[in-house]
Scaffold this motif. Structure first.
Motif, PDB file in Angstrom:
ATOM      1  N   GLN A   3       0.770  -0.940  -0.227  1.00  0.00           N
ATOM      2  CA  GLN A   3       0.066  -0.308  -0.020  1.00  0.00           C
ATOM      3  C   GLN A   3       1.333   0.819  -0.091  1.00  0.00           C
ATOM      4  OE1 GLN A   3      -3.492  -0.724   0.020  1.00  0.00           O
ATOM      5  NE2 GLN A   3      -2.899  -2.743  -0.061  1.00  0.00           N
ATOM      6  N   SER A   4       2.203   1.112   0.640  1.00  0.00           N
ATOM      7  CA  SER A   4       2.844   2.312   0.753  1.00  0.00           C
ATOM      8  C   SER A   4       3.843   2.187   1.859  1.00  0.00           C
ATOM      9  CB  SER A   4       2.255   3.493   2.389  1.00  0.00           C
ATOM     10  OG  SER A   4       1.763   2.834   2.900  1.00  0.00           O
ATOM     11  N   SER A  56      -4.633  -6.796   7.127  1.00  0.00           N
ATOM     12  CA  SER A  56      -3.628  -5.462   6.766  1.00  0.00           C
ATOM     13  C   SER A  56      -2.611  -5.375   7.732  1.00  0.00           C
ATOM     14  CB  SER A  56      -4.345  -4.644   6.705  1.00  0.00           C
ATOM     15  OG  SER A  56      -5.238  -4.044   5.608  1.00  0.00           O
ATOM     16  N   ALA A  57      -1.039  -5.087   7.308  1.00  0.00           N
ATOM     17  CA  ALA A  57       0.291  -5.141   7.883  1.00  0.00           C
ATOM     18  C   ALA A  57       0.696  -3.850   8.086  1.00  0.00           C
ATOM     19  CB  ALA A  57       1.507  -6.389   7.458  1.00  0.00           C
ATOM     20  N   HIS A  58       1.058  -3.025   8.501  1.00  0.00           N
ATOM     21  CA  HIS A  58       1.714  -1.689   9.411  1.00  0.00           C
ATOM     22  C   HIS A  58       3.128  -2.460   9.745  1.00  0.00           C
ATOM     23  CE1 HIS A  58       2.437   2.066   8.919  1.00  0.00           C
ATOM     24  NE2 HIS A  58       2.664   1.710  10.277  1.00  0.00           N
ATOM     25  N   GLN A  59       3.867  -2.333   9.582  1.00  0.00           N
ATOM     26  CA  GLN A  59       5.663  -2.856  10.246  1.00  0.00           C
ATOM     27  C   GLN A  59       6.798  -1.819  10.041  1.00  0.00           C
ATOM     28  OE1 GLN A  59       6.188  -5.382  11.067  1.00  0.00           O
ATOM     29  NE2 GLN A  59       4.825  -6.607   9.804  1.00  0.00           N
ATOM     30  N   ASP A  95       6.634   4.569   3.633  1.00  0.00           N
ATOM     31  CA  ASP A  95       7.556   5.966   4.134  1.00  0.00           C
ATOM     32  C   ASP A  95       8.693   6.537   4.811  1.00  0.00           C
ATOM     33  OD1 ASP A  95       5.208   7.316   2.984  1.00  0.00           O
ATOM     34  OD2 ASP A  95       4.126   6.253   4.086  1.00  0.00           O
ATOM     35  N   SER A 116       8.587   3.407   7.564  1.00  0.00           N
ATOM     36  CA  SER A 116       7.058   2.222   7.594  1.00  0.00           C
ATOM     37  C   SER A 116       6.895   1.581   6.058  1.00  0.00           C
ATOM     38  CB  SER A 116       5.796   3.775   7.707  1.00  0.00           C
ATOM     39  OG  SER A 116       5.134   2.633   7.842  1.00  0.00           O
ATOM     40  N   VAL A 117       6.200   0.427   6.459  1.00  0.00           N
ATOM     41  CA  VAL A 117       5.814  -0.719   5.339  1.00  0.00           C
ATOM     42  C   VAL A 117       4.688  -0.941   5.598  1.00  0.00           C
ATOM     43  CG1 VAL A 117       6.225  -1.685   3.835  1.00  0.00           C
ATOM     44  CG2 VAL A 117       8.193  -0.617   4.779  1.00  0.00           C
ATOM     45  N   SER A 118       3.288  -0.462   4.645  1.00  0.00           N
ATOM     46  CA  SER A 118       1.915  -0.532   4.524  1.00  0.00           C
ATOM     47  C   SER A 118       1.852  -1.373   3.422  1.00  0.00           C
ATOM     48  CB  SER A 118       1.060  -0.098   5.278  1.00  0.00           C
ATOM     49  OG  SER A 118       1.069   0.767   5.370  1.00  0.00           O
ATOM     50  N   TYR A 119       1.049  -2.832   3.803  1.00  0.00           N
ATOM     51  CA  TYR A 119       0.889  -3.878   3.306  1.00  0.00           C
ATOM     52  C   TYR A 119      -0.432  -4.648   3.186  1.00  0.00           C
ATOM     53  CZ  TYR A 119       3.509  -7.250   5.970  1.00  0.00           C
ATOM     54  OH  TYR A 119       4.368  -7.916   6.889  1.00  0.00           O
ATOM     55  N   THR A 120      -1.113  -5.372   2.306  1.00  0.00           N
ATOM     56  CA  THR A 120      -2.267  -6.503   3.197  1.00  0.00           C
ATOM     57  C   THR A 120      -1.984  -7.941   1.870  1.00  0.00           C
ATOM     58  OG1 THR A 120      -3.605  -5.638   0.808  1.00  0.00           O
ATOM     59  CG2 THR A 120      -3.839  -4.837   2.736  1.00  0.00           C
TER      60      THR A 120
END
Length: 841
Positions: free
Chosen positions: A623-624, A665-668, A626, A632-636
């Motif tokens: 998803q993103s 959904s994950a945010h690492q 940053d 910061s990494v967002s993915y599903t």
């Protein structure tokens, strides 16, 4: 004349004469008619199944008749044979020419599409008794199993001769190049004898042979496996047998001639037009009485010419060449164009620009006018003789040449068509020699008596002088022969040569090749199938193949896989790049061999390891990404939970996350210390932990600005390049930056030679970047790169070749002006230079 024609016609009017002649006419008429009344399938089957047996019967009858007439032939040839000294002379010339061809010209295919069809057809003759081209097949238990066989628009005579040879020399057909050398030797002697028995002129016969055999096109073709050398041999044989039949004038002699002419017609489709000359000149003899000679001759010819008639009938109305041009209607255009090609000047390096000698064409023109004047004088004196009848025979014979020149295939500016000149060269050699010999005799007649002029000594001196000059001139162009100037730009033949050279380096094993033109491999005894056939067989069949071939299965990416236009605009060609791309997406391939063929494409060979595990783009979606104080990494991961799947994240190939795959959904959050200054690569993978195969894989680029600056963000002080314009984040042709099939997101696309300068905004200690040639144009011979700081050379690279990506790091000491220079090597062609991820530190 009318009375004589009436008498000849009356001699045909007897039961056998009428029936045999009508039947001889009906056979070709029915063969031609059937496709036009809805029976094309019948002709297709006849074309596939009958030629082999017709050839077998034809040869059997011919051998039987010749054996029966052998004593007669020995007596006749002894009576008409040249002297022993002449035979020794022509034998020496034949040996010399053959030795020159064997040592100075490389044995290789020169018209790959045609020659491979002859080889594959011979394999099908030998193994399956079918005259179709085996276009896909496997050799199992010493037998060819054809998966697909098709009719061929090529004639089948040469393939039948190969089939006979396979019983004697082996079925891999690698002996054919040596056989062609023997054919060259035999052709030189046979052509001389055939002319001698007709002319009784040793000088004319020898010089004609010398002119013919010394021509570059002739010598080159006798070092290939094209059908035109066989055409020359059989044309000489037909002339010799015609003289024998003409003098002996019996039924068996004329039947034997018909068998020879019928097989002569199996060399090229248009060759059947040549037969009109033989038929017209035979009629006064075969119709001199009411006998079986005429119907036997006509009927034998009609029956055994059938194989080529099947082919012509099946493909009638089909234009094989032309492209956007009309296939027919080019006769005068081609005469003009071919004269330019055949008389083109030498190149600056002294090489022949085309495989033709200019002197030969001018001597032919001289000879034609001398022959024409001689024929006119004979008619004027009301005594038509040698010149008139020779001219008439040649005009009738070369209806075939008209058929070629009228067609697109008669354009010699298309390299692969230059071999058609061999159809004309025997006659051109005779006419050129006639003009030269007549002129020499006319000049010498004012100095020496007719008796001395025609003496064996004078003849021998002239033969030695003229043939020595002719062959010496051929030998003086040895470098052109060594350089293989005939068809050296033919892509398929070059591709095939590299394939065979590569195969020679491998140990003998049972292998399967997957290729756009499988029949190329089949001709030489290798199993091969098409890309589509291989992928459509199913998992079980693939598994059986891998077991049977012990994993020796290879994918060949050749000419047909490249989307570039590599052919003449008048040629009809097909390209299948999409098919190849889909094959490569589906199959797991390991690169084995790669070679640049020409300025348009590479030959690539891969070992097939199996089918790729299908990657599912829906398994993970980024998803993103940053980057601030942390990464910061967002993915599903939207697919259903699977207990054996793992989600993995790598940064610069270092594993940073491994966790079970969950529908979520994950945010690492990652520490920035995991990133190096400049460009970083993040890889996202969904892995099957049991099969240890990726189900999903994607990469993202992250730029860390700490102590690093993108060079693409700095203003350009100056730039120049030899072609096109500088592009940012795309290639010079505005495609994605791609090197060795891998795409890159940022950088510069330009064309070497180039020089790009930047005025640096602060002190920097180091520069790094990747340098490579873009895949969009791989015909270049390589480049080199230099880096200058304040006009001083900081770095020089080695040669960078296509498919190579060179990582470059250059230390700098607070320079102000940075210049990056690319240099072409011997040529700037296709040097599409990519400067990828350039970074200042």
């Amino acid at each position: 004349m009318i009375q004589k024609a009436h008498t000849l016609f009356k001699n045909l009017l007897h039961p056998f004469g009428i029936f045999g002649t009508l039947l001889a006419l009906v056979i070709p008429f029915i063969i031609y008619l059937l496709p036009n009344i809805g029976q094309k399938e019948a002709i297709r089957l006849a074309d596939l199944n009958l030629p082999l047996w017709l050839f077998v019967i034809q040869f059997s009858i011919g051998i039987f008749i010749f054996y029966f007439l052998s004593s007669d032939f020995k007596a006749w040839i002894k009576k008409n044979f040249p002297s022993k000294k002449l035979i020794l002379g022509i034998t020496f010339f034949a040996i010399t020419s053959t030795f020159f061809a064997a040592t100075q010209i490389e044995a290789r295919h020169r018209v790959q599409s045609d020659e491979s069809v002859f080889l594959s057809m011979a394999q099908n003759f030998y193994h399956n008794h079918s005259s179709g081209t085996c276009i896909q097949g496997e050799f199992k238990d010493q037998t060819l199993h054809c998966h697909a066989s098709s009719n061929s628009f090529k004639t089948k005579g040469q393939s039948f001769l190969y089939t006979i040879g396979m019983f004697l020399f082996g079925s891999d057909l690698k002996w054919i190049f040596n056989a062609q050398l023997l054919l060259l030797f035999a052709t030189a002697i046979l052509f001389f004898i055939a002319l001698f028995v007709w002319t009784k002129d040793p000088l004319l016969s020898f010089i004609s042979t010398s002119f013919l055999i010394s021509q570059p096109t002739v010598l080159f073709q006798f070092r290939s496996v094209s059908v035109e050398p066989l055409y020359i041999f059989l044309s000489a044989l037909a002339l010799l047998v015609f003289k024998w039949a003409y003098q002996k004038n019996t039924v068996l002699h004329w039947i034997f001639l018909a068998l020879v002419l019928a097989f002569f017609a199996q060399t090229r489709q248009e060759t059947m037009f040549c037969l009109f000359a033989f038929i017209v000149f035979a009629i006064p003899k075969i119709l001199d009485k009411k006998r079986l000679k005429a119907p036997a001759f006509f009927l034998t010819l009609s029956v055994f010419i059938s194989p080529v008639l099947f082919t012509i009938s099946y493909y009638q109305g089909f234009d094989f060449q032309g492209g956007n041009f009309k296939a027919h209607g080019h006769f005068f255009e081609h005469i003009h164009k071919n004269w330019q090609v055949m008389t083109s000047p030498l190149l600056e390096n002294g090489f022949l620009s085309n495989p033709f000698f200019t002197y030969f064409n001018y001597l032919f023109v001289l000879g034609f006018f001398v022959l024409l004047i001689s024929a006119v004088l004979e008619l004027k004196n009301k005594k038509p003789a040698f010149s008139f009848y020779s001219l008439l025979f040649l005009i009738l014979y070369h209806l075939q040449s008209y058929a070629i020149l009228e067609n697109v295939s008669g354009d010699f500016s298309i390299e692969i068509n230059q071999r058609y000149s061999l159809v004309m060269f025997p006659s051109m050699a005779f006419v050129a020699a006639f003009g030269l010999v007549t002129s020499i005799r006319l000049i010498l007649s004012s100095w020496i008596t007719k008796k001395h002029l025609q003496s064996p000594k004078t003849t021998a001196i002239l033969i030695i002088i003229i043939s020595s000059i002719t062959f010496s001139y051929t030998f003086s162009h040895k470098k052109s022969f060594n350089a293989n100037i005939m068809y050296n730009r033919n892509h398929l033949t070059t591709e095939e040569k590299h394939l065979l050279d590569w195969l020679k380096t491998l140990p003998s094993k049972n292998r399967l090749f997957v290729y756009a033109r499988p029949w190329h491999f089949i001709g030489y005894g290798y199993s091969a199938v098409h890309y589509d056939f291989f992928t459509q067989r199913g998992e079980k069949a693939l598994h059986q193949w891998f077991n049977h071939y012990d994993e020796e299965i290879y994918y060949v990416r050749g000419l047909d896989c490249w989307d570039s236009k590599t052919y003449h605009q008048k040629a009809v060609e097909n390209r299948i790049p999409t098919t190849c791309d889909l094959f490569e997406e589906k199959m797991d391939l390991s690169p084995i061999h790669r070679v640049l063929i020409t300025n348009n494409y590479w030959l690539e060979i891969y070992k097939i390891k199996g089918e790729k595990q299908a990657l599912n783009d829906a398994l993970l979606q980024v998803q993103s990404i940053d980057l601030d104080s942390s990464l910061s990494v967002s993915y599903t991961t939207p697919a259903s939970k699977h207990s054996t799947w793992l989600t993995r994240i790598y940064i610069n190939q270092n594993l940073v996350i491994e966790e079970p795959y969950l529908t979520d959904s994950a945010h690492q959050i990652f520490e920035t210390q995991l990133l190096k200054p400049g460009y970083n690569q993040m890889d996202f993978i969904v892995q099957d932990s049991i099969q240890n195969k990726p189900l999903y894989q994607s990469s993202k680029i992250v730029f860390n600005p700490k102590n690093a600056t993108k060079l693409i963000d700095l203003p350009i002080l100056s730039h120049r390049q030899d072609w096109g314009s500088l592009q940012k984040n795309t290639s010079v042709e505005n495609n994605k930056l791609t090197v060795n099939k891998k795409e890159y997101e940022e950088g510069f696309g330009m064309h070497a030679a180039s020089a790009t300068s930047f005025l640096l905004d602060k002190p920097y200690q180091k520069l790094s970047f990747y340098a490579g040639l873009d895949d969009e144009s791989l015909c270049g011979d390589g480049i080199s790169v230099e880096v200058l700081g304040d006009e001083q050379v900081l770095y020089k690279s080695a040669e960078i070749n296509p498919y190579e990506l060179l990582y470059i790091e250059v230390p700098m000491n607070n320079i102000k002006k940075l210049s990056i220079i690319s240099k072409s090597l011997s040529s700037i062609d296709c040097d599409h230079f990519n400067l990828i991820y350039p970074t200042l530190y």
